[in-house]
Every structure is written in structure tokens, then in C-alpha cells.
Design an enzyme around this catalytic site. Structure first.
Site, PDB file in Angstrom:
ATOM      1  N   ASP A 149     -14.063   3.631   1.643  1.00 51.14           N
ATOM      2  CA  ASP A 149     -15.329   2.730   1.683  1.00 51.14           C
ATOM      3  C   ASP A 149     -16.767   3.329   1.884  1.00 51.14           C
ATOM      4  O   ASP A 149     -17.069   4.953   1.966  1.00 51.14           O
ATOM      5  CB  ASP A 149     -14.407   2.377   3.474  1.00 51.14           C
ATOM      6  CG  ASP A 149     -15.699   1.454   4.406  1.00 51.14           C
ATOM      7  OD1 ASP A 149     -16.656   0.446   3.558  1.00 51.14           O
ATOM      8  OD2 ASP A 149     -15.538   1.905   5.674  1.00 51.14           O
ATOM      9  N   ASP A 151     -19.682   2.704   4.518  1.00 58.36           N
ATOM     10  CA  ASP A 151     -20.060   2.861   5.981  1.00 58.36           C
ATOM     11  C   ASP A 151     -19.158   3.592   6.804  1.00 58.36           C
ATOM     12  O   ASP A 151     -18.262   3.458   6.949  1.00 58.36           O
ATOM     13  CB  ASP A 151     -20.465   2.030   6.603  1.00 58.36           C
ATOM     14  CG  ASP A 151     -22.334   1.886   5.794  1.00 58.36           C
ATOM     15  OD1 ASP A 151     -22.958   1.458   5.898  1.00 58.36           O
ATOM     16  OD2 ASP A 151     -21.470   1.084   4.961  1.00 58.36           O
ATOM     17  N   ASP A 341     -12.374   3.272   7.977  1.00 65.21           N
ATOM     18  CA  ASP A 341     -12.849   2.949   9.645  1.00 65.21           C
ATOM     19  C   ASP A 341     -12.883   1.712   9.904  1.00 65.21           C
ATOM     20  O   ASP A 341     -12.756   1.998  11.402  1.00 65.21           O
ATOM     21  CB  ASP A 341     -14.577   3.887   9.274  1.00 65.21           C
ATOM     22  CG  ASP A 341     -15.047   3.288   8.805  1.00 65.21           C
ATOM     23  OD1 ASP A 341     -16.120   2.602   8.059  1.00 65.21           O
ATOM     24  OD2 ASP A 341     -16.197   2.536   9.977  1.00 65.21           O
TER      25      ASP A 341
END
Length: 400
Positions: A149, A151, A341
Site C-alpha cells: 500500500d 499512504d 495500513d
């Protein structure tokens, strides 16, 4: 204290599924030869053709050209049905948000020192750094494929999403990982936007939560020949997405801190900088707009609302597509590692759990309900993990 706008997702969309408009939609995947830089392009688009409307077909890579099919059953998403609406419900949503942080377990489980809850969570999702040897031992003799991922994983979460820059050290770590392992960036961001942040040509990029996938443009050692992959299963929604984007820009401009981001095949409504007292107003504006677009659905990320087409395509589907494109769909000798996240990364974690293959790694400083096997606390630990992975691979190659 920042809270996550989660319960809104379950109520904002009132949708009666128009089955007659979707019955004949299938996914056609075609390949064609391009330049010497990109030898194979796999294009996925939704069409009204009935060519593949029969029995479910499994998507397979087509290194020599031809067609690949993904069945309609596997791509249409059944929208969430709710019955409550109106201003009173908006107030209830906001009150619910103030009462809890839905993306986390109870607030008492936050990483305060030596809590019983913390110890229990860490035991179930141990640090990928402390368990590094366990991870690589399980990967010996197999091919690791990395999914990252952006961000909150490769770059810190910041107030202005246009300034979510990764460090040069992180870029070097990702570049080195991609030298040894097939590596993909899987993000809700627009593919072109995240590429402008990462600036590495040798990766796969899956933007718009996997609805916009393209492969590396230069030859890589982990694939026979040099192949570019293009997967866009929601292309027919582009005019609708652009129309909603313009409408939301107008509707939310009076709410300080609200930001609407066009990610090509999906939209993000950021409320990290919105005063909590204005959450209800923002939620109402989004609801009013989406009531007119039943083919769009709403999901939630970290202080952001995500507006997406109602198709069964997410980060988990993107992971499966890329594994198939790389020729690892049914391989027992592959270890997919996904690091993320956000709530949207849970779709990929679930895929790995269901496959009984590979590892999901959640990036979080606080315990959260997750399908990930391991955890890391922040992007700096992700960088350390990637560096250790490269060091391990280099050492193993010297010993051959």
C-alpha cells in the site's frame, strides 16, 4: 482526537439493484503486442457482450496472446441495502462516531505499556521484524511477490494528500526489493498520482483500489520477456465518476477542510481537516449526491470516504489478478506478502488467509481487528523490513 468515519458507510447508500441493467455485463480481457518496451498488454473492460455469459470462467494469463475471461459472477458487487435515511439518521451516525473509533478495537486496547490487551494482540499479530526469520524460513525455495500500500505504509499519513511524499530512503528500499521480487503498489490513489510519488518504473501499479493496473515498462528478470499489464474493470463508470466529482466539488466547497480527490475510477472525500462539528453536514452532502447514483457505493478508509463503482473489485481482486498475470495463480511455490495500513487492505489480507498462502502485514501503532498475520508500527519499520528482506535475498544468492 481523530476518529474514523465508519458507521456512515453502512447508511449512506440507499440502493435498489437494477439487475436488468447489469445482466449482460461480462469482463473481456484481450492481449495485444505493443512496442519492444511493453510486450504484452492485458486489458480488462466491462462490456455488454454475452460472449462469456455462460459458466464461470477462470482468468488465466495469456503470454502468447488471445483472450482471458473473468466471469460476471466474480465482478458484480451486491450493494448494501439500508432502509433508514434523512437528517435524523445523519445525527445518529455522527453521534455514533463520537462514541467510538470503529476501525480500532476498544480504546483501552491502544498501545499503552504492558496492557493485557496489547500483549494478547501482539501475540496474535507479532512484529514482522521480530518474526523475520520465521517469515523467510517459510519462504525458502519459493518465490516472494511483494504488494505494498502507499499512504500510511510507504509514506506517512499527512493532512494534505497532495503532499504525501515518501522519503528517498524508502524509495531506495522499494527499488532494491523490486530488483529481487515482483513488486506492486496497490492503492486507492489514482495510478498516475502514486507513480508521481514513487517514481520507480520497474513496478506494477494498481491504482483506484485495484481498478487500474499497469505493469513495468522495462524488462524484469522475474518474468520471461517484458510485459505490461493493463486492467480496468470499471472503465464504463468513468463518465459517472467525473460527473459525481464535479458535483461533490460544488457541494462541499462551503465545508472548510473538506477535499474531494479524483482517483480516476473512484473518488475520495477527505475529512481529516474538517471540524468534527461539520462531519454531519459533510455526510449529508455526500448522501444527497449519491442518492442519484445507485451504481456507486461508499466505503471508508482512514479519515476518508471512498466512492466506488458497485462491482466486486478491490485490493484483494487486484492481488489475485496480478498473481495470475505473473503466472503464479495456482502455484504452491509462491509467497505473496502484502503490507498495508488501511481497512481497504483487509480485502487483500482475507485473500491470503483464504489461500492459506503468504503473509499479510498490518501497519498500525494501535491494535485493530485484522486478517493480517503480522504487524509493523509505522512506515519506518516497513523500510527496515524491506531492507532486511533484500539483505536476506542477497545473502542467499551468495550461498548458492
Amino acid at each position: 482526537m481523530q476518529r474514523f468515519l465508519f458507521n456512515v458507510v453502512n447508511y449512506l447508500i440507499l440502493y435498489d439493484f437494477a439487475a436488468e441493467n447489469m445482466t449482460n455485463q461480462n469482463v473481456v480481457v484481450a492481449s495485444d503486442r505493443k512496442s519492444s518496451n511493453i510486450g504484452l498488454k492485458i486489458t480488462v473492460t466491462l462490456t455488454n457482450s454475452t460472449l462469456f455469459s455462460g459458466a464461470d470462467s477462470k482468468a488465466l494469463p495469456a503470454p502468447g496472446g488471445g483472450f482471458i475471461t473473468i466471469s460476471r459472477k466474480n465482478i458484480l458487487r451486491k450493494p448494501t441495502d439500508t432502509t433508514d435515511q434523512g437528517g435524523n439518521k445523519i445525527n445518529a451516525w455522527v453521534n455514533s462516531l463520537r462514541a467510538s473509533s470503529p476501525t480500532r478495537l476498544k480504546s483501552s486496547i491502544a498501545f499503552s505499556p504492558q496492557t493485557e490487551e496489547q500483549t494478547s494482540w501482539i501475540a496474535r499479530h507479532p512484529s514482522a521484524l521480530s518474526k523475520f526469520e520465521e517469515i523467510v524460513n517459510a519462504s525458502k525455495g519459493k518465490k516472494i511477490v511483494m504488494f505494498l500500500d502507499y499512504d500510511g505504509t510507504l509514506a506517512p499519513i499527512v493532512e494534505d494528500p497532495d503532499r504525501a511524499f515518501m522519503t528517498n530512503e524508502m524509495r531506495e528500499a522499494v527499488r532494491d526489493v523490486a530488483r529481487y521480487f515482483p513488486t506492486a503498489i496497490v492503492t486507492g490513489r489514482c495510478r498516475d498520482k502514486v507513480f508521481s510519488f514513487v517514481k520507480l518504473a520497474g513496478l506494477y501499479y494498481a491504482g483506484s483500489h485495484g481498478m487500474d493496473i499497469e505493469g513495468p515498462s522495462k524488462k524484469r528478470r522475474y518474468k520471461k520477456g517484458n510485459h505490461g499489464v493493463l486492467c480496468q474493470p470499471a472503465s464504463e463508470f468513468l463518465p459517472m465518476i467525473n460527473e459525481v466529482y464535479q458535483t461533490l466539488l460544488e457541494k462541499t466547497k462551503s465545508i472548510p477542510g473538506a477535499k474531494v480527490e479524483n482517483n480516476k475510477f473512484c473518488l475520495s472525500v477527505h475529512f481529516r481537516c474538517v471540524d468534527e462539528n461539520s462531519w454531519g453536514t459533510l455526510a449529508e452532502q455526500v448522501r444527497v449526491v449519491l442518492d442519484k447514483y445507485p451504481k456507486l457505493t461508499l466505503t471508508q478508509g482512514r479519515m476518508v470516504l471512498e466512492i466506488r463503482p458497485t462491482i466486486k473489485w478491490d485490493k484483494g481482486k487486484a492481488l489475485e489478478f496480478l498473481l495470475e498475470a505473473l503466472g503464479y495463480a495456482n502455484s504452491k511455490d509462491v509467497v505473496p506478502v502484502y503490507i498495508g495500513d488501511d481497512r481497504t487492505d483487509e480485502d487483500a489480507f482475507k485473500v491470503l488467509r483464504n489461500r492459506g498462502q503468504g503473509f499479510g502485514i498490518l501497519v498500525s501503532k494501535t491494535p485493530k481487528e485484522t486478517h493480517a498475520s503480522y504487524s509493523l508500527q509505522e512506515p519506518s519499520e516497513v523500510k527496515d523490513f524491506l531492507r532486511r528482506l533484500v539483505q536476506w535475498k542477497r545473502l542467499s544468492l551468495r550461498q548458492v
